[in-house]
Design an enzyme around this catalytic site. Structure first.
Site, PDB file in Angstrom:
ATOM      1  N   TYR A   4      -7.464  82.390  18.296  1.00 58.70           N
ATOM      2  CA  TYR A   4      -8.027  81.886  19.554  1.00 58.70           C
ATOM      3  C   TYR A   4      -7.486  80.497  19.883  1.00 58.70           C
ATOM      4  O   TYR A   4      -7.003  80.254  20.998  1.00 58.70           O
ATOM      5  CB  TYR A   4      -9.551  81.843  19.488  1.00 58.70           C
ATOM      6  CG  TYR A   4     -10.171  81.224  20.720  1.00 58.70           C
ATOM      7  CD1 TYR A   4     -10.132  81.889  21.939  1.00 58.70           C
ATOM      8  CD2 TYR A   4     -10.768  79.959  20.672  1.00 58.70           C
ATOM      9  CE1 TYR A   4     -10.662  81.319  23.089  1.00 58.70           C
ATOM     10  CE2 TYR A   4     -11.302  79.383  21.802  1.00 58.70           C
ATOM     11  CZ  TYR A   4     -11.254  80.068  23.011  1.00 58.70           C
ATOM     12  OH  TYR A   4     -11.774  79.493  24.142  1.00 58.70           O
TER      13      TYR A   4
ATOM     14  N   SER B 249      -9.011  75.605  26.786  1.00 58.10           N
ATOM     15  CA  SER B 249     -10.215  75.243  26.037  1.00 58.10           C
ATOM     16  C   SER B 249      -9.954  73.955  25.281  1.00 58.10           C
ATOM     17  O   SER B 249      -8.799  73.608  24.996  1.00 58.10           O
ATOM     18  CB  SER B 249     -10.563  76.360  25.042  1.00 58.10           C
ATOM     19  OG  SER B 249     -11.539  75.949  24.103  1.00 58.10           O
TER      20      SER B 249
END
Length: 275
Positions: free
Chosen positions: A157, A144
């Protein structure tokens, strides 16, 4: 429909929806047999039937919760039992959490690490020896843009996605010249159920969403070209490469000013959210 395809075989995790389903579709369209891994058997069976019918490929279904400690062992045992080898591993499965660290369910973040990091590493361990023995293979890890800097209010995350990127870059260097390609996909916000699972669309910090099809197409093109990593979308790529990297404490402080908006209450709307 039963297929007799003998093309290369791709194993895709998180294949029941979103990027995973799109990876399975584009790979099947390109002649890959597919092994579909996710928790939902029903969704996987539906996708497998569609791919067999549309593309004449073999589509195998392996329902598995990747948060379980022995998830990769179970998948490896199933592959052996079915006589399947993996030519391309797409470590796509993952989910996120956001908010104040002390307010997030620790069990949820434990599972997040198990899926985003542990299962990814374990599955890579499981299939890489076979690739080396055959002298060819590829691993595509889905990270990401969150992996390019620390993410306050996304602490776990973003840390998992930092791991995915650095793990991928390191493996790529280890296996260059040995027939194994490794690429990391680091997309910005994509219209999937990720934001439904994380609980807020404010987690898409850029506010600009892509769709799965061009993101997957860019990832597979990057893998074919043996690129180390790819960040689809001009604004995402610019943000990834123009952001400062040091001093790290300053980078974290700047990031906090951007990410704190996830703490703000969602504005109620009569319009349904897009997922």
């Amino acid at each position: 429909m039963t297929s007799t395809s003998t093309g290369p075989t791709a194993l895709i995790t998180g294949a029941s929806s979103g990027l995973g389903a799109e990876f399975a579709t584009q790979l099947a369209a390109g002649g890959h047999d597919v092994i579909l891994v996710a928790r939902s058997r029903d969704r996987l069976e539906e996708l497998a039937d569609r791919l067999r019918t549309a593309y004449g490929v073999q589509a195998h279904v392996l329902p598995q919760d990747l948060a379980e400690p022995d998830a990769a062992d179970r998948i490896a045992e199933a592959l052996t039992a079915r006589g399947l080898s993996v030519d391309l591993l797409v470590n796509n499965a993952g989910f996120g959490t956001c908010g104040r660290f002390e307010e997030i369910d620790p069990r949820r973040e434990h599972d997040e690490i198990m899926v985003n990091v542990v299962a990814l590493v374990d599955l890579t361990h499981a299939v890489l020896p076979g690739m080396l023995e055959r002298g060819s293979g590829a691993v595509l890890n889905v990270g990401s843009t969150a992996g390019y800097q620390p993410g306050p209010y996304f602490a776990v995350y973003s840390a998992t996605k930092v791991f995915v990127l650095n793990f991928s870059l390191a493996l790529r260097q280890e296996y260059r010249g040995r027939g194994i390609r490794v690429t990391a996909l680091c997309p910005g916000p994509v219209e999937t159920n990720f934001f439904e699972a994380i609980g807020t669309r404010k987690a898409a910090l850029s506010g600009s969403f892509s769709t799965s099809e061009p993101v997957v197409r860019a990832a597979l093109r990057a893998l074919d070209r043996d690129r180390a990593y790819v960040t689809p979308g001009l604004s995402n790529a610019l943000g990834a490469h123009l952001n400062p990297r040091r001093p790290r404490t300053l980078v974290a402080a700047i990031a906090e000013r951007i990410t704190r908006k996830v703490l703000e209450p969602e504005q109620k709307s009569s319009e349904p959210a897009t997922t």
